[in-house]
Design a protein around this motif. Structure first.
Motif, PDB file in Angstrom:
ATOM      1  N   HIS A  86       0.926  -1.049   0.121  1.00  0.00           N
ATOM      2  CA  HIS A  86       0.011  -0.040   0.175  1.00  0.00           C
ATOM      3  C   HIS A  86       0.738   1.145  -0.095  1.00  0.00           C
ATOM      4  O   HIS A  86       2.249   0.972   0.121  1.00  0.00           O
ATOM      5  N   HIS A  88       0.708   5.703   1.229  1.00  0.00           N
ATOM      6  CA  HIS A  88       0.522   6.387   2.428  1.00  0.00           C
ATOM      7  C   HIS A  88      -0.501   7.472   2.056  1.00  0.00           C
ATOM      8  O   HIS A  88      -0.560   8.547   3.024  1.00  0.00           O
ATOM      9  N   GLU A  95       6.056   4.971  12.665  1.00  0.00           N
ATOM     10  CA  GLU A  95       5.301   3.666  13.151  1.00  0.00           C
ATOM     11  C   GLU A  95       6.627   3.030  14.049  1.00  0.00           C
ATOM     12  O   GLU A  95       7.465   2.695  13.805  1.00  0.00           O
ATOM     13  N   HIS A 142       4.828   0.117   1.195  1.00  0.00           N
ATOM     14  CA  HIS A 142       5.484  -1.025   2.192  1.00  0.00           C
ATOM     15  C   HIS A 142       4.360  -2.177   2.356  1.00  0.00           C
ATOM     16  O   HIS A 142       3.303  -1.852   2.239  1.00  0.00           O
ATOM     17  N   LEU A 144       3.245  -4.470   5.674  1.00  0.00           N
ATOM     18  CA  LEU A 144       3.406  -4.684   7.126  1.00  0.00           C
ATOM     19  C   LEU A 144       3.084  -6.194   7.364  1.00  0.00           C
ATOM     20  O   LEU A 144       1.552  -6.263   7.210  1.00  0.00           O
TER      21      LEU A 144
END
Ligand code: FE2
Length: 192
Positions: A86, A88, A95, A142, A144
Motif C-alpha cells: 500500500h 500512505h 511507526e 510497503h 507490514l
C-alpha cells in the motif's frame, strides 16, 4: 488515566517536533520520541486497544489532533495478519513496535503505466518492541506483516488522517494493479 496522560505527553512532543525547521527533522524527532516513550515505559496503551481481531489486523484511534494535523492509531496484529502492498496517500508517518515483532518490506516504485505499477521489494526489516521507522512520500510503499505466532501491537502517527490509501495487487506478469481502499477504525474489543 495513564493512557490519556501518555497521549497528552506524546501530543506535546509532537507539537515541539513539528516546530522544527523542516519535515525531515520533525519526523525524525517524532520517531526518536516514540522509541524513547516505548523503551522507557511511558506509552501505556489500554488493553481494549490491544485486542486482536480474528479476521483482520485491528486499527483503533488513540487520538486525532486537528490543530496539529496529526492522528495516532494503534494497530493490533494477530498471528500472520498483514497489510497488502500500500501507499500512505501522500502522508508522512512514524511507526513504532509496542509489543511483539513486525516485518516491514519496503517497495521501490520503478515503473508505472496507467493503473499498473511495478515495484522492487527491499529486504525485510524485522522490527521489535522499541524499534520505530518513518516514511516521507514519495517513498511511501510497503507491506507490514506479523509473521509470528504471537500478537503484535504497533503505534502509527500520521501527518493527517489516513482514511484511504492505494493498494497494489500483484498480477502474474510481475506488475501490480492499483486499487483504492477505505480505512476504518475498529471498535475496542474482539466482537465482530
Ligand atoms: Fe503503511
Amino acid at each position: 488515566m495513564a493512557s490519556l496522560q501518555a497521549g497528552e505527553n506524546l501530543k506535546q512532543r509532537i507539537e515541539e517536533a513539528l516546530a522544527l525547521p523542516n519535515l525531515e527533522a520533525s519526523v525524525e524527532a517524532i520517531r526518536a520520541e516514540l522509541v524513547s516513550a516505548i523503551r522507557e515505559g511511558r506509552l501505556e496503551l489500554p488493553q481494549p486497544l490491544r485486542e486482536p481481531r480474528p479476521d483482520h489486523y485491528a486499527r483503533r484511534l488513540l487520538f486525532a489532533d486537528e490543530a496539529l494535523g496529526v492522528t495516532a492509531v494503534v494497530m493490533t496484529w494477530g498471528p500472520h495478519q498483514a497489510t497488502p502492498l500500500h501507499d500512505h496517500a501522500g502522508m508522512w508517518c512514524v511507526e513504532g513496535v509496542v509489543e511483539g515483532e513486525i516485518e516491514v518490506i519496503r517497495h521501490v516504485l520503478v515503473e508505472e503505466a496507467g493503473n499498473l505499477y511495478r515495484f522492487v521489494p527491499e529486504a525485510p526489516i524485522h522490527a521489535f518492541k522499541g524499534n520505530a521507522g518513518s516514511l516521507i512520500p514519495p517513498v511511501e510503499h510497503h507491506v507490514l506483516a506479523n509473521s509470528t505466532d504471537r500478537v503484535a501491537v504497533t503505534l502509527h502517527i500520521y501527518g493527517g488522517e489516513m482514511d484511504r490509501c492505494s493498494v497494489f495487487l500483484p498480477r502474474p506478469d510481475g506488475w501490480c494493479e492499483r486499487g483504492e481502499r477505505t480505512l476504518r477504525y475498529d471498535d475496542c474489543g474482539t466482537a465482530a
